[in-house]
Design an enzyme around this catalytic site. Structure first.
Site, short mmCIF file in Angstrom:
data_model
loop_
_atom_site.label_atom_id
_atom_site.label_comp_id
_atom_site.label_asym_id
_atom_site.label_seq_id
_atom_site.Cartn_x
_atom_site.Cartn_y
_atom_site.Cartn_z
N PHE A 133 0.84 -1.20 0.00
CA PHE A 133 0.00 0.00 0.00
C PHE A 133 0.88 1.25 0.00
CE2 PHE A 133 -3.36 -2.51 2.61
CZ PHE A 133 -3.80 -3.13 1.46
N CYS A 135 3.77 2.01 -2.75
CA CYS A 135 4.51 2.55 -3.90
C CYS A 135 3.89 3.86 -4.35
CB CYS A 135 4.53 1.54 -5.03
SG CYS A 135 5.92 0.42 -4.89
N CYS A 345 39.78 25.36 14.10
CA CYS A 345 39.22 25.66 12.77
C CYS A 345 38.15 26.75 12.88
CB CYS A 345 38.63 24.42 12.13
SG CYS A 345 37.14 23.79 12.97
N CYS A 352 28.02 29.04 16.09
CA CYS A 352 27.34 29.57 17.27
C CYS A 352 27.05 31.07 17.10
CB CYS A 352 28.19 29.33 18.51
SG CYS A 352 27.35 29.77 20.04
N CYS A 379 25.16 29.19 27.21
CA CYS A 379 24.97 28.04 26.31
C CYS A 379 23.61 27.40 26.59
CB CYS A 379 26.10 27.03 26.53
SG CYS A 379 25.92 25.53 25.55
N CYS A 382 22.38 23.43 22.56
CA CYS A 382 21.71 23.07 21.31
C CYS A 382 22.43 21.97 20.55
CB CYS A 382 21.55 24.30 20.42
SG CYS A 382 23.09 24.90 19.69
#
Lengths: 428, 72
Positions: A133, A135, A345, A352, A379, A382
């Protein structure tokens, strides 16, 4: 070694890994190769009136070098006569009596059509049926597949009709192309389904060629929507499985489908209430022998956990899944950067600063070297910084103890409503 | 002022009134945050105060205090 065998609504299989109804289960040759490789079961490519297919059928979405992150197809159900499929199912079952063979079935929503096809399949030795039931393309335009799977009354009726004729368990495969899959799952249960499976593929268009302006895939310059599957759909499928698993009205086993690519995905689906899993895209991408890694990984996982049977983990995470309103508002995690692992990095800082809560400071130490530090009080936990961080272990999310007791939104609202109309004798 | 500082200020204001014997008589929430009505009754003297609690942590704080009180 842990026992990997499963019993899904009476359908027994030496392990929980079944091939889903799809191109890999088109013929006896393929299914027998799969069983030789170690697959525990196969849902035969959907039987029904043989269709005509088009050429150029599949497309995949690659993402950042990950090939087949998502997979799209516009292939329909079997294009071979029923007799040919039944002969090969019979031969395959005879050769592999302990493996599960489930016949996927799709006909028009008429009682006599369901009776006819089920009765014709009964004698070849299938272990069960899966009513397709789901596709979303081609067959749906003819009133079958997802078109009937989106109407709860039709799901219930067709399940009932199939059950009238079937002596073996009936699994109802549900479409995700619906607002709330539990509605059609409940309809299937009302119709007498022995189990449900989910998800079928999601309506999709894989892409548009920006040079030729053709759809991907295209058939002589014209395209049509297809069904999307593969790793990209796993979270959608997992949620739908979980929603059904925690619904008291849906008290039948679930066969989990949707982007399952490795043993870890399998464990997740089992924990969320699947009794077994069905896999297609990963097999199409890497071949049947991926089942060796699936079996080894699952077996080692269970052994390491001291669990003797795979059935023992089915549904173990379901009680941990609830509505948002039942989550503790006072639970608190914060990010903590491990500067000895951090590669500077600055991705966390940018993420943030630009898109979250501006709580990662770029500082300099006494030697003038840059380092990052989270202002924990700002903070909100999250997780974004730890999600974008490319260095494993550079950011931990730390649970803080809260002086305030747990309180959910539902609890808050239940007592706060009364406060506007009555005084609260409150002294801190 | 950071949101945390704003929250600390709101929390101090709530604590200050409660420590002085005020009680929360009404909570109304709107697009502007939560408004807490406080009342102090000392003999025949009656005083009212209202705080607009805007920060999410502040709104969690007062509701948890009320919830804790309700549980006890």
């Amino acid at each position: 070694m842990a026992d990997l065998s499963i019993d899904l609504a009476g359908i027994k299989s030496p392990n929980p890994f079944w091939l889903a109804s799809a191109p890999p289960t088109n013929s006896g040759y393929q299914v027998q190769r799969a069983f030789e490789a170690g697959w525990g079961g196969a849902v035969w490519k959907t039987l029904g009136d043989p269709i005509l297919n088009v050429s150029s059928r599949f497309a995949a979405v690659s993402f950042n070098g990950q090939r087949v992150a998502g997979f799209n197809n516009i292939e329909l159900i079997t294009d071979r006569p029923l007799e040919v499929n039944l002969k090969e199912i019979y031969e395959t079952k005879k050769r592999f009596p302990d493996h599960a063979i489930i016949a996927s079935v799709m006909v028009e929503p008429q009682q006599e059509k369901w009776h006819e096809i089920i009765k014709r399949i009964e004698d070849v030795g299938v272990d069960g049926y899966e009513l397709n039931f789901g596709c979303p393309h081609g067959m749906a335009e003819r009133g079958m597949g997802a078109a009937s799977g989106q109407v709860p009354e039709l799901v219930e009726k067709q399940t009932y009709w199939a059950k009238e004729a079937a002596s073996k368990p009936v699994i109802v495969k549900l479409t995700p192309n619906i607002t709330d899959i539990t509605v059609t799952a409940e309809a299937a249960v009302r119709g007498g389904a022995d189990a449900i499976s989910m998800i079928n593929t999601i309506n999709s268009l894989a892409g548009v060629d920006i040079h030729s302006w053709n759809t991907i895939p295209h058939v002589g310059g014209k395209g049509a929507h297809g069904g999307y599957c593969g790793p990209a759909v796993k979270p959608i499928a997992l949620n739908m499985v979980a929603e059904c698993a925690r619904n008291k009205m849906i008290n039948v086993p679930i066969s989990g489908i949707g982007g399952i690519s490795n043993w870890q995905d399998t464990v997740e689906f089992l924990l969320m209430g699947s009794t077994g899993v069905q896999i297609c895209t990963a097999a199409m991408h890497h071949g049947f022998r991926i089942v060796e890694d699936l079996i080894d990984g699952l077996s080692n996982y269970l052994d390491e956990k001291g669990i003797s049977s795979v059935m023992d983990i089915v549904g173990k995470s379901v009680p941990r899944y609830s509505d948002w309103g039942n989550l503790d508002l006072n639970y608190k995690v914060v990010a903590r950067i491990n500067n000895d692992v951090c590669i500077n990095c600055n991705k966390c800082h940018i993420a943030c600063e630009d898109t979250s809560h501006q709580c990662i400071d770029m500082l300099k130490d006494t030697s003038g070297s840059s380092f990052l530090r989270v202002r924990e009080e700002d903070c909100v936990g999250c997780n974004l910084c730890s999600i974008v961080c490319p260095a494993d272990g550079a950011i931990d999310m730390i649970e803080l103890t809260n002086e305030l007791p747990p309180m959910t939104w539902n609890e808050r609202q239940s007592f706060l409503g009364g406060i506007s109309s009555e005084s609260v004798d409150f002294v801190k | 002022m950071s949101e945390y500082q704003e929250y600390r200020l709101e929390r101090e204001q709530i604590d200050f009134l409660l420590e002085r014997g005020y009680r929360i008589t009404r909570v109304s929430e709107s697009l502007s945050g939560a408004f807490l009505d406080f009342e102090l009754i000392e003999g025949t003297k009656q005083e009212w105060k209202q705080l607009n609690i805007k920060t999410p942590e502040g709104r969690k704080y007062f509701s948890t205090l009320l919830f804790k009180k309700k549980l006890n």
